[in-house]
Structure formats: C-alpha cells, structure tokens
Design a protein around this motif. Sequence first.
Motif, PDB file in Angstrom:
ATOM      1  N   VAL A 188       0.825  -1.206   0.000  1.00  0.00           N
ATOM      2  CA  VAL A 188       0.000   0.000   0.000  1.00  0.00           C
ATOM      3  C   VAL A 188       0.860   1.257   0.000  1.00  0.00           C
ATOM      4  N   ARG A 189       1.843   1.307   0.880  1.00  0.00           N
ATOM      5  CA  ARG A 189       2.602   2.531   1.103  1.00  0.00           C
ATOM      6  C   ARG A 189       3.534   2.851  -0.062  1.00  0.00           C
ATOM      7  N   LEU A 190       3.690   4.145  -0.302  1.00  0.00           N
ATOM      8  CA  LEU A 190       4.575   4.624  -1.362  1.00  0.00           C
ATOM      9  C   LEU A 190       5.997   4.110  -1.160  1.00  0.00           C
ATOM     10  N   ASP A 191       6.444   4.098   0.087  1.00  0.00           N
ATOM     11  CA  ASP A 191       7.793   3.602   0.384  1.00  0.00           C
ATOM     12  C   ASP A 191       7.991   2.176  -0.123  1.00  0.00           C
ATOM     13  N   GLU A 192       6.987   1.329   0.111  1.00  0.00           N
ATOM     14  CA  GLU A 192       7.082  -0.070  -0.287  1.00  0.00           C
ATOM     15  C   GLU A 192       7.222  -0.208  -1.798  1.00  0.00           C
ATOM     16  N   PHE A 193       6.446   0.566  -2.530  1.00  0.00           N
ATOM     17  CA  PHE A 193       6.525   0.497  -3.990  1.00  0.00           C
ATOM     18  C   PHE A 193       7.869   1.002  -4.500  1.00  0.00           C
ATOM     19  N   CYS A 194       8.372   2.061  -3.880  1.00  0.00           N
ATOM     20  CA  CYS A 194       9.672   2.589  -4.288  1.00  0.00           C
ATOM     21  C   CYS A 194      10.767   1.552  -4.042  1.00  0.00           C
ATOM     22  N   GLU A 195      10.741   0.916  -2.886  1.00  0.00           N
ATOM     23  CA  GLU A 195      11.728  -0.112  -2.591  1.00  0.00           C
ATOM     24  C   GLU A 195      11.600  -1.290  -3.548  1.00  0.00           C
ATOM     25  N   HIS A 196      10.371  -1.659  -3.865  1.00  0.00           N
ATOM     26  CA  HIS A 196      10.110  -2.769  -4.785  1.00  0.00           C
ATOM     27  C   HIS A 196      10.721  -2.510  -6.163  1.00  0.00           C
ATOM     28  N   HIS A 197      10.729  -1.230  -6.571  1.00  0.00           N
ATOM     29  CA  HIS A 197      11.245  -0.876  -7.903  1.00  0.00           C
ATOM     30  C   HIS A 197      12.613  -0.186  -7.839  1.00  0.00           C
ATOM     31  N   ASP A 198      13.273  -0.296  -6.701  1.00  0.00           N
ATOM     32  CA  ASP A 198      14.627   0.268  -6.538  1.00  0.00           C
ATOM     33  C   ASP A 198      14.678   1.767  -6.827  1.00  0.00           C
ATOM     34  N   ILE A 199      13.638   2.481  -6.414  1.00  0.00           N
ATOM     35  CA  ILE A 199      13.608   3.934  -6.546  1.00  0.00           C
ATOM     36  C   ILE A 199      14.120   4.540  -5.245  1.00  0.00           C
ATOM     37  N   PRO A 200      15.199   5.314  -5.270  1.00  0.00           N
ATOM     38  CA  PRO A 200      15.706   5.935  -4.036  1.00  0.00           C
ATOM     39  C   PRO A 200      14.641   6.825  -3.396  1.00  0.00           C
ATOM     40  N   ILE A 201      14.428   6.660  -2.114  1.00  0.00           N
ATOM     41  CA  ILE A 201      13.395   7.429  -1.411  1.00  0.00           C
ATOM     42  C   ILE A 201      14.007   8.729  -0.902  1.00  0.00           C
ATOM     43  N   ILE A 202      13.655   9.827  -1.579  1.00  0.00           N
ATOM     44  CA  ILE A 202      14.198  11.149  -1.271  1.00  0.00           C
ATOM     45  C   ILE A 202      13.037  12.104  -1.004  1.00  0.00           C
ATOM     46  N   ASN A 203      13.176  12.926   0.043  1.00  0.00           N
ATOM     47  CA  ASN A 203      12.161  13.938   0.386  1.00  0.00           C
ATOM     48  C   ASN A 203      10.782  13.327   0.624  1.00  0.00           C
ATOM     49  N   ARG A 204      10.763  12.218   1.345  1.00  0.00           N
ATOM     50  CA  ARG A 204       9.496  11.565   1.677  1.00  0.00           C
ATOM     51  C   ARG A 204       8.694  12.459   2.618  1.00  0.00           C
ATOM     52  N   HIS A 205       7.364  12.444   2.432  1.00  0.00           N
ATOM     53  CA  HIS A 205       6.411  13.263   3.201  1.00  0.00           C
ATOM     54  C   HIS A 205       6.616  14.758   2.979  1.00  0.00           C
ATOM     55  N   HIS A 206       7.198  15.094   1.822  1.00  0.00           N
ATOM     56  CA  HIS A 206       7.201  16.456   1.292  1.00  0.00           C
ATOM     57  C   HIS A 206       6.344  16.382   0.037  1.00  0.00           C
ATOM     58  N   ALA A 207       5.400  17.295  -0.122  1.00  0.00           N
ATOM     59  CA  ALA A 207       4.427  17.167  -1.206  1.00  0.00           C
ATOM     60  C   ALA A 207       5.088  17.036  -2.569  1.00  0.00           C
ATOM     61  N   LEU A 208       6.098  17.852  -2.853  1.00  0.00           N
ATOM     62  CA  LEU A 208       6.765  17.745  -4.145  1.00  0.00           C
ATOM     63  C   LEU A 208       7.625  16.487  -4.210  1.00  0.00           C
ATOM     64  N   GLY A 209       8.308  16.163  -3.108  1.00  0.00           N
ATOM     65  CA  GLY A 209       9.112  14.951  -3.085  1.00  0.00           C
ATOM     66  C   GLY A 209       8.274  13.712  -3.348  1.00  0.00           C
ATOM     67  N   ASP A 210       7.117  13.614  -2.699  1.00  0.00           N
ATOM     68  CA  ASP A 210       6.245  12.459  -2.909  1.00  0.00           C
ATOM     69  C   ASP A 210       5.645  12.459  -4.312  1.00  0.00           C
ATOM     70  N   ALA A 211       5.363  13.642  -4.863  1.00  0.00           N
ATOM     71  CA  ALA A 211       4.853  13.717  -6.235  1.00  0.00           C
ATOM     72  C   ALA A 211       5.889  13.171  -7.219  1.00  0.00           C
ATOM     73  N   ILE A 212       7.148  13.496  -7.011  1.00  0.00           N
ATOM     74  CA  ILE A 212       8.204  13.019  -7.909  1.00  0.00           C
ATOM     75  C   ILE A 212       8.376  11.505  -7.770  1.00  0.00           C
ATOM     76  N   LEU A 213       8.335  10.989  -6.540  1.00  0.00           N
ATOM     77  CA  LEU A 213       8.415   9.542  -6.345  1.00  0.00           C
ATOM     78  C   LEU A 213       7.249   8.838  -7.045  1.00  0.00           C
ATOM     79  N   THR A 214       6.054   9.393  -6.902  1.00  0.00           N
ATOM     80  CA  THR A 214       4.877   8.813  -7.553  1.00  0.00           C
ATOM     81  C   THR A 214       4.999   8.882  -9.067  1.00  0.00           C
TER      82      THR A 214
END
Length: 243
Positions: A188-214
């Motif tokens: 469910v969590r964005l962090d889990e999906f990022c880890e699943h796809h080897d996306i570095p988690i940067i600026n988590r819980h910042h609106a722009l940071g989370d938008a870029i991760l998404t």
Amino acid sequence: MAFEPFFHFVKGLQSRLNNSGSSGTYYGQSQQQMAYLRSLEKDKKQREALYVPLNQLEAVVFDIETSGFFPEKGDEMLSLGAVKVCGGVIQKEQLFYSLVHYEKPLSPEIASLTNLSGSQLKDAPPLGEVLSKFLNFVQGSTLVAHHANHEKSFLQSASRRIFRAPFKHRIVDTSFLYRIAEPKLNMVRLDEFCEHHDIPIINRHHALGDAILTAKLWTIYIEMVQRLGCKTLHDVYERVARL
C-alpha cells in the motif's frame, strides 16, 4: 458538464459579479470562482484523454500534505506539489509547489512527519490562491496520485468550500496500473513500492518529493501495462473493471 448549462451558470455568476458592488471580499471570492469555472471548460479534453495513447498522455502527478485525514472534521491542506509527465517521461523542469496558509497549531506528529512549521504556514498564501495556481498549472492534463482517495476528498472539500463547485478533474489512482501489472502485490505505502522498484526514497512526506516519487512509479507502470495490451486510459479502466 454540458456546454449550455455551463454557459448559463457562468452568465449568472457574471451577473452577480457585476451587481456585487465594491465588496472586496465578495469580489475576490467570485474571481476565484470564475477562474475555477473556466477550468471546467476543459472537461471535454479530460474525456478525450481517455483515448490518448498512454505513451503520449499528458499527466500531472501530484501529492498533498494535510493536518490530518478527515476534511469533514476540519483537517486542512498544508502543501501541494506536482510534476508534469508526458507519456513515460518526467518533465523535470515543470514543477509546482506551494505551502498553504494554516493558522491552527500543528500536531507534533504532523510537524515531525512533514518538517513543516507553524510560522511557515502562517506566511503561506491562502488555499484559494494555491488551488487557482495549481489548476492553471494543470490545464487539461490528467491528474495522477498514489492511492488518490486522500487527495480526492481534500480537493472536493476545498472546491465546495472555496469555489462553490464540485472538483471535476479526473484523478487516476496509481493502484489502477499496479493492479493490472502486478496483481499479486500486497503493498500500500509509497515507500514499499519505491523499494520494490529500486527507486531511491528522497524527500518523503514532502508534497513535491512524494509527487516526484509517484511520477517515477507512474512511468514504470505505464510501460508495464502497455506491454500487457493497455494502450489508453480507457483500456486501463476496462481492465480494472474486470479484475
């Protein structure tokens, strides 16, 4: 919204504007309403987006930070961030970010999670101004969010309260894509999906940071669902309906 009802609605609002006198508060609010209503004229383009090839689709991937989870109980938006994506390519120079004016004390949990402070939010622009600028940034693009119910509920609440109109833009939930591409995933969590796809988690819980991760997740899943035969959003919706 059909053109004729929309035309008459705008004409009526324009008439109220012309008869409103010199009340600055009413005038400012009505100007924001007019800006919002003009954005509804793009509804036709929203419908046409259903049939645009996914590798050409113009999307705005966005995220909001809020003071809690329930706008109906008084929780409010604190910040809004977004990035444009064309097909599978993130437009790194086309970004939107703004804090939102907020007067109440932040809970320690939210302050710690978002790294926002009361002084920052008190100096931020009002929500109506932020949303008007955001809609101008979006234009006719399709909106995308990760588990979008949170974003939908706050945008609907804000639109009704500030613009006296429902929020009409389509918001595509990233879950539509990963349910097709990886139906056995139990995440469910964005962090889990990022880890699943080897996306570095940067600026988590910042609106722009989370938008870029998404947005990075969106581009990955756009490619995956195309390989599975989904060429347009219409195909995606049809496939999800059969799951």
